[in-house]
Motif scaffolding. Structure first.
Motif, PDB file in Angstrom:
ATOM      1  N   LEU A 115     -20.524  -0.910  56.356  1.00 26.63           N
ATOM      2  CA  LEU A 115     -21.543  -0.991  55.303  1.00 26.63           C
ATOM      3  C   LEU A 115     -22.851  -0.338  55.742  1.00 26.63           C
ATOM      4  N   GLU A 116     -23.256  -0.561  56.989  1.00 28.38           N
ATOM      5  CA  GLU A 116     -24.466   0.079  57.505  1.00 28.38           C
ATOM      6  C   GLU A 116     -24.337   1.600  57.472  1.00 28.38           C
ATOM      7  N   ARG A 117     -23.191   2.102  57.891  1.00 31.48           N
ATOM      8  CA  ARG A 117     -22.991   3.551  57.958  1.00 31.48           C
ATOM      9  C   ARG A 117     -22.930   4.199  56.572  1.00 31.48           C
ATOM     10  N   ARG A 119     -24.281   3.034  53.844  1.00 33.49           N
ATOM     11  CA  ARG A 119     -25.648   2.941  53.301  1.00 33.49           C
ATOM     12  C   ARG A 119     -26.499   4.075  53.865  1.00 33.49           C
ATOM     13  N   ALA A 120     -26.393   4.323  55.166  1.00 32.28           N
ATOM     14  CA  ALA A 120     -27.147   5.402  55.811  1.00 32.28           C
ATOM     15  C   ALA A 120     -26.736   6.776  55.282  1.00 32.28           C
ATOM     16  N   GLY A 124     -24.620   4.097  47.336  1.00 33.63           N
ATOM     17  CA  GLY A 124     -25.352   3.009  46.704  1.00 33.63           C
ATOM     18  C   GLY A 124     -24.569   1.735  46.482  1.00 33.63           C
ATOM     19  N   GLY A 125     -23.249   1.819  46.617  1.00 38.32           N
ATOM     20  CA  GLY A 125     -22.416   0.637  46.417  1.00 38.32           C
ATOM     21  C   GLY A 125     -20.982   0.935  46.795  1.00 38.32           C
ATOM     22  N   THR A 167     -23.403  -3.945  45.874  1.00 38.46           N
ATOM     23  CA  THR A 167     -24.477  -2.959  45.801  1.00 38.46           C
ATOM     24  C   THR A 167     -25.154  -2.933  47.151  1.00 38.46           C
ATOM     25  N   LEU A 168     -25.360  -1.728  47.671  1.00 36.59           N
ATOM     26  CA  LEU A 168     -25.967  -1.585  49.005  1.00 36.59           C
ATOM     27  C   LEU A 168     -27.468  -1.394  48.892  1.00 36.59           C
TER      28      LEU A 168
END
Length: 168
Positions: A115-117, A119-120, A124-125, A167-168
């Motif tokens: 999820l971190e990667r 998002r980076a 967006g989701g 949603t991120l």
């Protein structure tokens, strides 16, 4: 009771990881919700090559999941949903883990890194498509904070499934 998650690393799959994935996924328990059996080695060779390209182009893929000693335990990562039905065009997060490592927090730890990667990388989701009987994966979606968005029937197997969203 909350316990600390294990240390994990994610790496872009290597040529050798195709052999590891083939070995790890040659287990009916692991493949219960993925067709029941492992694919031929050539499928994993193509899949790992495709993941290398996807990571280079988009910054994410299905990464090889490694424990703190560098052993391949499976994969986790994200990629576009590949089918005509379901959440077409959306990014799906997914995982598959060797049976002997179930219940130890590896998937949750790796999925949080995923999820971190993503998002980076500007995603967006994400969605997670899970067989409705797969209680272990459903539990992971909950630990990630995902919410059930839709129930569906898969066209080929006619099995009930769930689409979870975050949603991120």
């Amino acid at each position: 009771m909350n316990r600390a998650l294990p240390d994990v690393r994610l790496r872009v799959p290597t040529d050798e990881d195709a052999f590891a994935w083939h070995r790890i996924f040659d287990d009916p328990d692991v493949m219960e919700f993925h067709g029941g059996r492992s694919a031929e080695l050539s499928v994993y060779e193509e899949l790992t090559a495709r993941q290398r390209r996807h990571d280079a182009e988009h910054g994410f893929c299905l990464w090889t999941l490694l424990d703190d000693e560098g052993r391949a335990l499976g994969f986790t990562g994200a990629q576009p949903w590949p089918r005509e039905w379901g959440p077409a065009g959306e990014i799906e997060i997914g995982w598959r883990l060797a049976r002997e490592h179930w219940g130890k927090g590896y998937v949750t730890a790796a999925a949080l890194q995923t999820l971190e990667r993503v998002r980076a990388a500007g995603v967006g989701g994400v969605v997670a498509m899970v067989d409705a009987r797969n209680e272990r994966s459903i539990a992971v979606t909950r630990r990630l904070g995902m919410e059930l968005a839709e129930t569906f029937t898969t066209p080929v197997s006619q099995r009930a499934g769930h689409c979870y969203r975050l949603t991120l």
